[in-house]
Design a protein around this motif. Structure first.
Motif, short mmCIF file in Angstrom:
data_model
loop_
_atom_site.label_atom_id
_atom_site.label_comp_id
_atom_site.label_asym_id
_atom_site.label_seq_id
_atom_site.Cartn_x
_atom_site.Cartn_y
_atom_site.Cartn_z
N GLN A 14 0.83 -1.21 0.00
CA GLN A 14 0.00 0.00 0.00
C GLN A 14 0.86 1.25 0.00
OE1 GLN A 14 -2.72 -0.48 3.29
NE2 GLN A 14 -3.81 -2.15 2.28
N GLY A 15 0.32 2.31 -0.57
CA GLY A 15 1.04 3.58 -0.63
C GLY A 15 2.02 3.68 -1.78
N LYS A 16 2.00 2.71 -2.69
CA LYS A 16 2.92 2.70 -3.83
C LYS A 16 2.22 2.97 -5.16
CE LYS A 16 5.93 -0.52 -1.44
NZ LYS A 16 6.55 -1.85 -1.43
N GLY A 17 0.94 3.32 -5.10
CA GLY A 17 0.20 3.64 -6.31
C GLY A 17 -0.44 2.44 -6.99
N ILE A 18 -0.31 1.27 -6.41
CA ILE A 18 -0.86 0.06 -7.01
C ILE A 18 -2.38 0.10 -7.05
CG2 ILE A 18 -1.09 -2.46 -6.76
CD1 ILE A 18 1.80 -2.35 -5.56
N GLY A 19 -3.00 0.49 -5.96
CA GLY A 19 -4.46 0.58 -5.91
C GLY A 19 -4.99 1.59 -6.92
N HIS A 20 -4.32 2.72 -7.03
CA HIS A 20 -4.73 3.75 -7.98
C HIS A 20 -4.61 3.22 -9.41
CE1 HIS A 20 -4.52 7.54 -10.28
NE2 HIS A 20 -5.44 7.89 -9.40
N GLN A 21 -3.53 2.55 -9.72
CA GLN A 21 -3.35 1.98 -11.07
C GLN A 21 -4.40 0.92 -11.35
OE1 GLN A 21 0.68 0.55 -11.11
NE2 GLN A 21 1.55 2.57 -11.47
N LEU A 22 -4.68 0.09 -10.36
CA LEU A 22 -5.68 -0.96 -10.52
C LEU A 22 -7.06 -0.35 -10.79
CD1 LEU A 22 -6.44 -3.94 -10.44
CD2 LEU A 22 -6.57 -3.77 -7.96
N ASN A 48 -9.40 4.24 6.15
CA ASN A 48 -8.32 4.62 5.24
C ASN A 48 -8.67 4.28 3.80
OD1 ASN A 48 -6.79 5.58 7.35
ND2 ASN A 48 -5.49 3.77 7.47
N THR A 49 -9.33 3.14 3.62
CA THR A 49 -9.75 2.73 2.29
C THR A 49 -10.81 3.68 1.76
OG1 THR A 49 -9.26 0.45 2.85
CG2 THR A 49 -10.67 0.81 0.95
N HIS A 50 -11.73 4.09 2.62
CA HIS A 50 -12.77 5.02 2.20
C HIS A 50 -12.15 6.33 1.74
CE1 HIS A 50 -15.67 2.76 5.12
NE2 HIS A 50 -15.22 2.01 4.15
N ASN A 55 -10.48 10.11 -2.53
CA ASN A 55 -9.38 10.84 -3.15
C ASN A 55 -9.30 10.61 -4.66
OD1 ASN A 55 -8.63 11.94 -0.70
ND2 ASN A 55 -6.94 10.51 -0.37
N ILE A 56 -9.79 9.46 -5.12
CA ILE A 56 -9.74 9.19 -6.56
C ILE A 56 -11.09 9.42 -7.24
CG2 ILE A 56 -7.73 7.67 -6.38
CD1 ILE A 56 -9.65 5.26 -6.78
#
Length: 72
Positions: A14-22, A48-50, A55-56
């Motif tokens: 987490q915090g590496k941009g993986i979730g955003h890219q996914l 935190n997930t919310h 944020n996106i």
């Protein structure tokens, strides 16, 4: 509508941009299929997930209770 029932990124990643890219890949795929809306579930205990989803660009809607029953 595209419905995401569960999505997680391992805590060590987490915090590496993986979730955003996914999520961006999911959004682009949905758009290419003509889907106009994405709905996802997130546990009420994952603040935190919310915040990540907000944020996106996702907005929270009414909270629904889910019910389940384990059978013997």
């Amino acid at each position: 509508m595209f419905n995401i029932l569960a999505l997680a990124v391992d805590s060590s990643s987490q915090g590496k941009g993986i979730g955003h890219q996914l999520m961006r890949t999911i959004e682009k795929t949905a758009q290419s299929l003509g889907i106009k809306e994405i709905r996802l579930n997130s546990s009420t205990s994952r603040a935190n997930t919310h915040q990540f989803y907000e944020n996106i660009g996702y907005t929270s809607h009414k909270i629904q209770k889910r019910f389940g029953k384990k059978l013997d």
